[in-house]
Design a protein around this motif. Sequence first.
Motif, PDB file in Angstrom:
ATOM      1  N   HIS A  58       0.861  -1.180   0.000  1.00 21.49           N
ATOM      2  CA  HIS A  58       0.000   0.000   0.000  1.00 21.49           C
ATOM      3  C   HIS A  58       0.898   1.230   0.000  1.00 21.49           C
ATOM      4  O   HIS A  58       1.719   1.408   0.913  1.00 21.49           O
ATOM      5  CB  HIS A  58      -0.912  -0.012   1.222  1.00 21.49           C
ATOM      6  N   VAL A  59       0.763   2.064  -1.009  1.00 15.00           N
ATOM      7  CA  VAL A  59       1.586   3.262  -1.151  1.00 15.00           C
ATOM      8  C   VAL A  59       0.674   4.474  -1.026  1.00 15.00           C
ATOM      9  O   VAL A  59      -0.338   4.579  -1.732  1.00 15.00           O
ATOM     10  CB  VAL A  59       2.317   3.287  -2.504  1.00 15.00           C
ATOM     11  N   THR A  60       1.030   5.389  -0.116  1.00 15.72           N
ATOM     12  CA  THR A  60       0.194   6.562   0.136  1.00 15.72           C
ATOM     13  C   THR A  60       1.062   7.813   0.147  1.00 15.72           C
ATOM     14  O   THR A  60       2.237   7.760   0.509  1.00 15.72           O
ATOM     15  CB  THR A  60      -0.535   6.455   1.490  1.00 15.72           C
ATOM     16  N   GLY A  64      -1.327  12.804   3.040  1.00 13.14           N
ATOM     17  CA  GLY A  64      -2.694  12.305   3.034  1.00 13.14           C
ATOM     18  C   GLY A  64      -3.238  12.173   1.634  1.00 13.14           C
ATOM     19  O   GLY A  64      -3.026  13.041   0.779  1.00 13.14           O
ATOM     20  N   ALA A  65      -3.943  11.087   1.390  1.00  8.51           N
ATOM     21  CA  ALA A  65      -4.432  10.798   0.041  1.00  8.51           C
ATOM     22  C   ALA A  65      -5.726  11.545  -0.254  1.00  8.51           C
ATOM     23  O   ALA A  65      -6.556  11.730   0.627  1.00  8.51           O
ATOM     24  CB  ALA A  65      -4.649   9.294  -0.128  1.00  8.51           C
ATOM     25  N   ARG A  66      -5.879  11.965  -1.496  1.00 11.01           N
ATOM     26  CA  ARG A  66      -7.159  12.476  -1.984  1.00 11.01           C
ATOM     27  C   ARG A  66      -7.972  11.272  -2.453  1.00 11.01           C
ATOM     28  O   ARG A  66      -7.428  10.178  -2.642  1.00 11.01           O
ATOM     29  CB  ARG A  66      -6.936  13.464  -3.120  1.00 11.01           C
ATOM     30  N   PRO A  67      -9.283  11.389  -2.631  1.00  4.89           N
ATOM     31  CA  PRO A  67     -10.081  10.252  -3.085  1.00  4.89           C
ATOM     32  C   PRO A  67      -9.582   9.723  -4.429  1.00  4.89           C
ATOM     33  O   PRO A  67      -9.363  10.497  -5.369  1.00  4.89           O
ATOM     34  CB  PRO A  67     -11.488  10.838  -3.195  1.00  4.89           C
ATOM     35  N   SER A 101      -2.251   3.819  -3.676  1.00  2.00           N
ATOM     36  CA  SER A 101      -2.068   2.722  -4.617  1.00  2.00           C
ATOM     37  C   SER A 101      -1.876   1.416  -3.865  1.00  2.00           C
ATOM     38  O   SER A 101      -1.239   1.382  -2.809  1.00  2.00           O
ATOM     39  CB  SER A 101      -0.839   2.985  -5.498  1.00  2.00           C
ATOM     40  N   TYR A 102      -2.442   0.366  -4.422  1.00  2.00           N
ATOM     41  CA  TYR A 102      -2.168  -0.994  -3.974  1.00  2.00           C
ATOM     42  C   TYR A 102      -1.470  -1.723  -5.108  1.00  2.00           C
ATOM     43  O   TYR A 102      -1.975  -1.771  -6.238  1.00  2.00           O
ATOM     44  CB  TYR A 102      -3.457  -1.735  -3.611  1.00  2.00           C
TER      45      TYR A 102
END
Length: 300
Positions: A58-60, A64-67, A101-102
């Motif tokens: 899992h890559v972030t 903080g991630a946006r939708p 991302s996964y």
Amino acid sequence: MSKEQLAKVDAMLRQPRPEGRRSVEELRAGFRALMDTMVVPDDARTTQTALGGRPALHVTPDNGARPGTILYFHGGGFVFGSPETALSLTAQLVSKTGFDSYSVDYRLAPEHPFPAGLEDNLSAYRALLDSGLDPSAIAFAGDSAGGGYAVTTALAARDAGLPLPAAIVTFSPGLDATRTGESMTTKDGIDPIFTREAVMHTGAMYLAGQDPEQPLLSPALFADLTGFPPLLIQVGTNEILLDDSTRLAARAREAGVDVILDITADAPHVFQAFAGGTLDEADHALDRAALFLTQHVPTP
């Protein structure tokens, strides 16, 4: 400067390799060593997780991630590679889009030939849907064999009655297990990475005697792409797999799919991995891919 960068990358990829056919273990170790040299942006975080019964990375983004979620399929000829070897690409996409991302650690040939890896990738997509993610918030992306999986996983999802993702991005995808594209011959010697013999060797491990003339193995020749989401295909002119991309783009256009065929002159296979200052074309291509993704994955 760009021409000098391309020449340096080409020379690096042409460095002498051990003579004779290498074992699967040697192929895997060599690929890991090459991909360990790629630049990974420092504004992305990684977490080991699981998705659909398989390990995943899992890559972030740090802030903080946006939708929006990218389901990424790594390259490696269906025989080698991992989420870690693709980290330069997934982290670049995460950094440039703000999505998370996964990256799926799907099973590899020859231990697990077709359709094992495809089944893993479909299970990963199903797990994202089951978690409550809307398909309009998911995009598929992948490089090389993983670019092929981005297409065939969408085909398998449609066959299973699942909704399709919002968009698909492929970097130098492998889309023809019959190896019949003209570029297999016309780019022989120009391609600094692959020979026809090499891709036939790894392809045979993946096929394990199965007929390559079917949509899930050669979508550039046999897939019905009707109803597919918008598709971005990026490829370099110095690839024996060039015609995999051009023929899939033609099929997509004939099926009424929104498709962008993005060809970069004098670039090698999956040149996007050289982003981060090594190759200007790589950064520019990833900028275009990120723009494509943010245009097609809606933000509330």
